[in-house]
Design an enzyme around this catalytic site. Structure first.
Site, PDB file in Angstrom:
ATOM      1  N   ARG A   1       0.740  -1.269   0.206  1.00  0.00           N
ATOM      2  CA  ARG A   1       0.026  -0.050  -0.033  1.00  0.00           C
ATOM      3  C   ARG A   1       0.981   1.202   0.263  1.00  0.00           C
ATOM      4  O   ARG A   1       2.299   0.989   0.908  1.00  0.00           O
ATOM      5  CB  ARG A   1      -0.767   0.224   1.320  1.00  0.00           C
ATOM      6  CG  ARG A   1      -2.346  -1.065   1.426  1.00  0.00           C
ATOM      7  CD  ARG A   1      -3.262  -0.569   0.318  1.00  0.00           C
ATOM      8  NE  ARG A   1      -3.868  -1.458  -0.017  1.00  0.00           N
ATOM      9  CZ  ARG A   1      -4.446  -2.617  -0.243  1.00  0.00           C
ATOM     10  NH1 ARG A   1      -3.785  -2.860  -1.284  1.00  0.00           N
ATOM     11  NH2 ARG A   1      -5.731  -3.543  -0.655  1.00  0.00           N
TER      12      ARG A   1
ATOM     13  N   GLU B   1      -2.826   7.034  -4.259  1.00  0.00           N
ATOM     14  CA  GLU B   1      -3.767   6.627  -6.060  1.00  0.00           C
ATOM     15  C   GLU B   1      -5.146   6.964  -6.408  1.00  0.00           C
ATOM     16  O   GLU B   1      -5.883   7.085  -5.513  1.00  0.00           O
ATOM     17  CB  GLU B   1      -3.093   5.042  -6.591  1.00  0.00           C
ATOM     18  CG  GLU B   1      -3.607   4.363  -5.140  1.00  0.00           C
ATOM     19  CD  GLU B   1      -3.712   2.713  -5.632  1.00  0.00           C
ATOM     20  OE1 GLU B   1      -2.397   2.721  -5.530  1.00  0.00           O
ATOM     21  OE2 GLU B   1      -3.921   2.336  -5.472  1.00  0.00           O
TER      22      GLU B   1
ATOM     23  N   HIS C   1      -0.892  -0.232  -9.624  1.00  0.00           N
ATOM     24  CA  HIS C   1      -1.592  -1.917  -8.903  1.00  0.00           C
ATOM     25  C   HIS C   1      -2.011  -2.573  -8.930  1.00  0.00           C
ATOM     26  O   HIS C   1      -3.124  -2.935  -9.326  1.00  0.00           O
ATOM     27  CB  HIS C   1      -2.811  -0.733  -7.385  1.00  0.00           C
ATOM     28  CG  HIS C   1      -2.898  -1.083  -6.609  1.00  0.00           C
ATOM     29  ND1 HIS C   1      -3.514  -0.118  -5.315  1.00  0.00           N
ATOM     30  CD2 HIS C   1      -2.743  -2.623  -6.206  1.00  0.00           C
ATOM     31  CE1 HIS C   1      -4.014  -0.842  -4.800  1.00  0.00           C
ATOM     32  NE2 HIS C   1      -3.839  -2.707  -4.718  1.00  0.00           N
TER      33      HIS C   1
HETATM   34  C1  DGY Z   1      -5.394  -5.962  -3.029  1.00  0.00           C
HETATM   35  O1  DGY Z   1      -6.087  -7.236  -2.843  1.00  0.00           O
HETATM   36  O2  DGY Z   1      -5.175  -5.958  -0.891  1.00  0.00           O
HETATM   37  C2  DGY Z   1      -4.204  -5.719  -4.390  1.00  0.00           C
HETATM   38  O3  DGY Z   1      -3.996  -4.321  -3.370  1.00  0.00           O
HETATM   39  C3  DGY Z   1      -5.420  -5.379  -5.199  1.00  0.00           C
HETATM   40  O4  DGY Z   1      -5.654  -7.108  -5.687  1.00  0.00           O
END
Ligand code: DGY
Length: 342
Positions: A241, A270, A288
């Site tokens: 993240r 983002e 992402h």
């Molecule tokens: C998640 O699943 O948390 C990712 O960031 C997207 O697949």
């Protein structure tokens, strides 16, 4: 009189054939096109819903929970659930769920790819070639940071971190990791990775990959001080993240050449990307997409549907959704430790 069927809101168009399974149990309110829902729109959609199938773009905080008197379950398509205010949901007895496991391999593949692309300057070299600047093989061109034989560090040794470590065994490298809780010896052996304290991890590795879930206590865990601890010429890869990294401090370290490179798939604001990062040649930036393969994304939606159906009290697992993140839940099946969900 026929009993009212529960209403379920699906926040984004996902895969029609998988979503269709919801029709057996629920009156489904679908969103026909990919939509960036404003908080008020989410609150309005949840106001009439008993359940919701959402993605990480659809933030559900205390205000949205307060606006949803009938809501009983929220199934998020994704492993990270920092987009949900779990405390507010739990306080109302609303079950929230996530989709761990099914995206582990695709995401670990991508983590390795991004780390290698950054270390070996692949996108920078490609841009240069496409610009028509290549006029002959260059002995001195695009020296990158080697991976084979280096020390590779992973912060957050849940499923995805372990997947990266297992893949990296083939690099003949030294493996270090930090996680809130240490892995059992057999798993450490399998991952060929040794636990070290967090500061030691920052200080000892040539390549650091972030694979830990975001939580407020992890905010900017990679800050200026952490970056200053890293070896000159090290690389940083973030597939977790954006909020884990102080992007301004990272841009400083990259521009100063203290870090050789970074690979970033996630960003704090983002879809906005810090213009200073956009200006750095030594950063590989992706939108992402670490879990973005068709089979993986379909498996995520399928698991989210299973979670929702069960959390709403239907189907073979009625009342026992496979991956709850709100208590009470069986910690061995899902959430809990800071490193174990990712
Ligand atoms: C998640 O699943 O948390 C990712 O960031 C997207 O697949």
């Amino acid at each position: 009189m026929a009993e009212r069927r529960p209403v379920v809101w699906v926040s984004q168009p996902l895969y029609a054939d998988i979503e269709a399974r919801l029709d057996e149990w629920f009156d489904v309110v679908r969103t026909p096109t990919v939509t960036d829902h404003a908080p008020e729109a989410i609150a309005a959609a949840l106001a009439g819903a008993d359940g919701a199938l959402v993605t990480l773009n659809d933030r559900i905080g205390a205000a949205e929970v307060a606006a949803a008197p009938r809501l009983r379950a929220v199934a998020s398509v994704g492993v990270g659930y920092d987009s949900l205010d779990v405390a507010a949901l739990a306080a109302r007895g609303i079950v929230a769920t996530n989709t761990p496991g099914v995206l582990t391999e695709a995401t670990a593949d991508f983590g390795i790819a991004l780390m290698m692309a950054a270390a070996r300057r692949m996108t920078e070299a490609e841009r240069w070639l496409r610009d028509g600047r290549w006029n002959g093989w260059g002995f001195h061109a695009f020296h990158g940071a080697g991976i084979h034989g280096s020390t590779l560090g992973i912060l957050g040794m849940g499923r995805i971190g372990q997947g990266i470590a297992r893949r990296a065994r083939g690099f003949g490298r030294r493996g270090l990791y930090h996680n809130r809780s240490r892995l059992p010896p057999g798993v450490e052996r399998d991952c060929a990775a040794e636990w070290v304290a967090r500061d030691a991890l920052f200080g000892q590795v040539d390549h650091l990959v972030l694979a830990l879930p975001y939580a407020p206590e992890n905010h900017h865990i990679v800050d200026a001080a952490a970056l200053a601890r890293m070896k000159p010429g090290a690389t940083l890869t973030n597939i977790a993240r954006g909020g884990l990294v102080d992007e301004g401090a990272l841009a400083d370290a990259l521009q100063a050449g203290r870090l050789a490179a970074a690979g970033l798939d996630v960003f704090e604001g983002e879809p906005a990307v810090d213009p200073r990062l956009l200006a750095c040649d030594n950063v590989v930036l992706t939108p992402h997409i670490a879990s973005a393969t068709l089979p993986t994304r379909r498996a995520m939606v399928s698991l989210a549907v299973d979670n929702l159906v069960a959390a709403m009290g239907f189907g073979p697992d009625a009342g026992r959704p496979p991956h709850p993140v709100t208590p009470p839940f069986d910690a061995s099946r899902g959430s809990g430790d800071g490193g174990s969900t990712h």
